[in-house]
Scaffold this active site. Sequence first.
Site, PDB file in Angstrom:
ATOM      1  N   LYS A  77       0.844  -1.212   0.000  1.00  0.00           N
ATOM      2  CA  LYS A  77       0.000   0.000   0.000  1.00  0.00           C
ATOM      3  C   LYS A  77       0.874   1.254   0.000  1.00  0.00           C
ATOM      4  CE  LYS A  77      -2.050  -1.191   3.874  1.00  0.00           C
ATOM      5  NZ  LYS A  77      -1.369  -2.479   4.123  1.00  0.00           N
ATOM      6  N   ARG A  98      11.777  -5.805   4.738  1.00  0.00           N
ATOM      7  CA  ARG A  98      11.476  -4.377   4.502  1.00  0.00           C
ATOM      8  C   ARG A  98      12.461  -3.480   5.242  1.00  0.00           C
ATOM      9  NH1 ARG A  98       5.651  -1.990   5.433  1.00  0.00           N
ATOM     10  NH2 ARG A  98       5.838  -3.022   7.449  1.00  0.00           N
ATOM     11  N   ARG A 132      11.463  -1.594  10.780  1.00  0.00           N
ATOM     12  CA  ARG A 132      10.349  -1.253  11.666  1.00  0.00           C
ATOM     13  C   ARG A 132      10.231  -2.283  12.788  1.00  0.00           C
ATOM     14  NH1 ARG A 132       5.114   0.241   8.069  1.00  0.00           N
ATOM     15  NH2 ARG A 132       4.086  -1.063   9.619  1.00  0.00           N
TER      16      ARG A 132
HETATM   17  P1  AP5 Z   1       4.881  -1.711   1.841  1.00  0.00           P
HETATM   18  O1  AP5 Z   1       4.585  -0.829   0.695  1.00  0.00           O
HETATM   19  O2  AP5 Z   1       5.606  -1.145   3.002  1.00  0.00           O
HETATM   20  O3  AP5 Z   1       3.521  -2.446   2.318  1.00  0.00           O
HETATM   21  P2  AP5 Z   1       2.272  -1.873   3.122  1.00  0.00           P
HETATM   22  O4  AP5 Z   1       1.057  -2.539   2.563  1.00  0.00           O
HETATM   23  O5  AP5 Z   1       2.296  -0.384   3.144  1.00  0.00           O
HETATM   24  O6  AP5 Z   1       2.617  -2.509   4.528  1.00  0.00           O
HETATM   25  P3  AP5 Z   1       2.517  -1.929   5.998  1.00  0.00           P
HETATM   26  O7  AP5 Z   1       3.180  -2.962   6.863  1.00  0.00           O
HETATM   27  O8  AP5 Z   1       3.026  -0.528   6.103  1.00  0.00           O
HETATM   28  O9  AP5 Z   1       1.006  -1.969   6.219  1.00  0.00           O
HETATM   29  P4  AP5 Z   1       0.319  -2.061   7.519  1.00  0.00           P
HETATM   30  O10 AP5 Z   1      -1.032  -1.828   7.023  1.00  0.00           O
HETATM   31  O11 AP5 Z   1       0.523  -3.258   8.340  1.00  0.00           O
HETATM   32  O12 AP5 Z   1       1.073  -0.917   8.395  1.00  0.00           O
HETATM   33  P5  AP5 Z   1       0.680   0.572   8.739  1.00  0.00           P
HETATM   34  O13 AP5 Z   1       1.918   1.370   8.747  1.00  0.00           O
HETATM   35  O14 AP5 Z   1      -0.469   1.046   7.934  1.00  0.00           O
HETATM   36  O15 AP5 Z   1       5.661  -2.992   1.274  1.00  0.00           O
HETATM   37  C1  AP5 Z   1       6.148  -4.011   2.130  1.00  0.00           C
HETATM   38  C2  AP5 Z   1       7.489  -4.560   1.591  1.00  0.00           C
HETATM   39  O16 AP5 Z   1       7.247  -5.230   0.364  1.00  0.00           O
HETATM   40  C3  AP5 Z   1       8.550  -3.473   1.290  1.00  0.00           C
HETATM   41  O17 AP5 Z   1       9.817  -3.966   1.626  1.00  0.00           O
HETATM   42  C4  AP5 Z   1       8.434  -3.259  -0.235  1.00  0.00           C
HETATM   43  O18 AP5 Z   1       9.646  -2.831  -0.802  1.00  0.00           O
HETATM   44  C5  AP5 Z   1       8.030  -4.649  -0.702  1.00  0.00           C
HETATM   45  N1  AP5 Z   1       7.150  -4.630  -1.878  1.00  0.00           N
HETATM   46  C6  AP5 Z   1       6.076  -3.817  -2.074  1.00  0.00           C
HETATM   47  N2  AP5 Z   1       5.491  -4.078  -3.258  1.00  0.00           N
HETATM   48  C7  AP5 Z   1       6.207  -5.098  -3.826  1.00  0.00           C
HETATM   49  C8  AP5 Z   1       6.090  -5.829  -5.064  1.00  0.00           C
HETATM   50  N3  AP5 Z   1       5.120  -5.563  -5.950  1.00  0.00           N
HETATM   51  N4  AP5 Z   1       6.991  -6.815  -5.298  1.00  0.00           N
HETATM   52  C9  AP5 Z   1       7.984  -7.089  -4.399  1.00  0.00           C
HETATM   53  N5  AP5 Z   1       8.157  -6.434  -3.240  1.00  0.00           N
HETATM   54  C10 AP5 Z   1       7.272  -5.450  -2.940  1.00  0.00           C
HETATM   55  O19 AP5 Z   1       0.148   0.380  10.238  1.00  0.00           O
HETATM   56  C11 AP5 Z   1       1.015  -0.013  11.291  1.00  0.00           C
HETATM   57  C12 AP5 Z   1       0.213  -0.169  12.569  1.00  0.00           C
HETATM   58  O20 AP5 Z   1      -0.413   1.094  12.919  1.00  0.00           O
HETATM   59  C13 AP5 Z   1      -0.962  -1.164  12.511  1.00  0.00           C
HETATM   60  O21 AP5 Z   1      -0.533  -2.491  12.756  1.00  0.00           O
HETATM   61  C14 AP5 Z   1      -1.886  -0.606  13.605  1.00  0.00           C
HETATM   62  O22 AP5 Z   1      -1.454  -0.987  14.890  1.00  0.00           O
HETATM   63  C15 AP5 Z   1      -1.717   0.892  13.462  1.00  0.00           C
HETATM   64  N6  AP5 Z   1      -2.712   1.490  12.553  1.00  0.00           N
HETATM   65  C16 AP5 Z   1      -2.462   2.088  11.349  1.00  0.00           C
HETATM   66  N7  AP5 Z   1      -3.606   2.505  10.790  1.00  0.00           N
HETATM   67  C17 AP5 Z   1      -4.605   2.164  11.645  1.00  0.00           C
HETATM   68  C18 AP5 Z   1      -6.016   2.307  11.607  1.00  0.00           C
HETATM   69  N8  AP5 Z   1      -6.641   2.879  10.556  1.00  0.00           N
HETATM   70  N9  AP5 Z   1      -6.745   1.831  12.657  1.00  0.00           N
HETATM   71  C19 AP5 Z   1      -6.130   1.261  13.723  1.00  0.00           C
HETATM   72  N10 AP5 Z   1      -4.788   1.075  13.818  1.00  0.00           N
HETATM   73  C20 AP5 Z   1      -4.038   1.534  12.781  1.00  0.00           C
END
Ligand code: AP5
Length: 209
Positions: free
Chosen positions: A13, A122, A152
Amino acid sequence: MKLIFLGPPGAGKGTQAERVIQSLGIPQISTGEILRRAIKEQTETGRRAQSYIESGALVPDEIVLALVEERLQSPDCANGYLLDGFPRTIKQAEALDNIARMDAVVNIQVPDEVIVERLSGRRVCAACGHTTHVSIAKDGICPVCGKPLTQRKDDEASTVRNRLTTYAQQTRPLIEYYEKQGLLLSVDGCLPMEEVTAQILSKLRERQG
Ligand code: AP5
């Protein structure tokens, strides 16, 4: 354009949001990033959110909703925005429905086994926020700004498993929620990054007619 990027942790994402906002000229609003910044700065919100994030649970809806409502009032959101990682529960989605009508919800599909490999490799730049993978940035240096890359805290294997369970229980139901609203556009997140971006942009163009 008002967009949501939906998908399990590690689906790409953030990676895709970083690319798509350049084409669309709208800001990326990542609730994960906002919360991590609040933890780093040890604000009251950060202190309340920290234990949830570090265990792989969701931060309570009322905390996240207050952050998003405030952020959406900024002038840079006047012509649209890309919500990355929000909403993540039905309650958050219903609250968003009361704030604004979305144009599309992009669902990035990736199976669990791919996610575990992606998240363990990552790397994130603490200076400019760029996200990459050890297979790309082998020297541990950010390819965008040249500063050292970091890992992270919530990318540890046991926390990743909890995040996947949390996703399945609380966030996956949003796929059906937005399908019923006719907003869902699904893309294959296992393709190379450039191809995922191309698929997203082409589906968005089709949607706009
Ligand atoms: P990346 O782009 O970082 O993936 P992502 O989907 O953004 O993953 P996140 O882990 O950031 O999502 P998340 O939803 O768990 O975390 P968030 O920060 O929102 O890609 C991942 C890896 O894959 C990278 O190394 C990249 O290079 C590689 N990659 C990407 N695309 C690729 C491809 N096509 N081919 C090969 N490799 C690829 O949330 C963190 C925490 O915050 C949550 O756990 C929760 O506790 C809290 N939180 C956040 N939002 C909320 C909410 N709305 N409500 C409640 N809690 C929340």
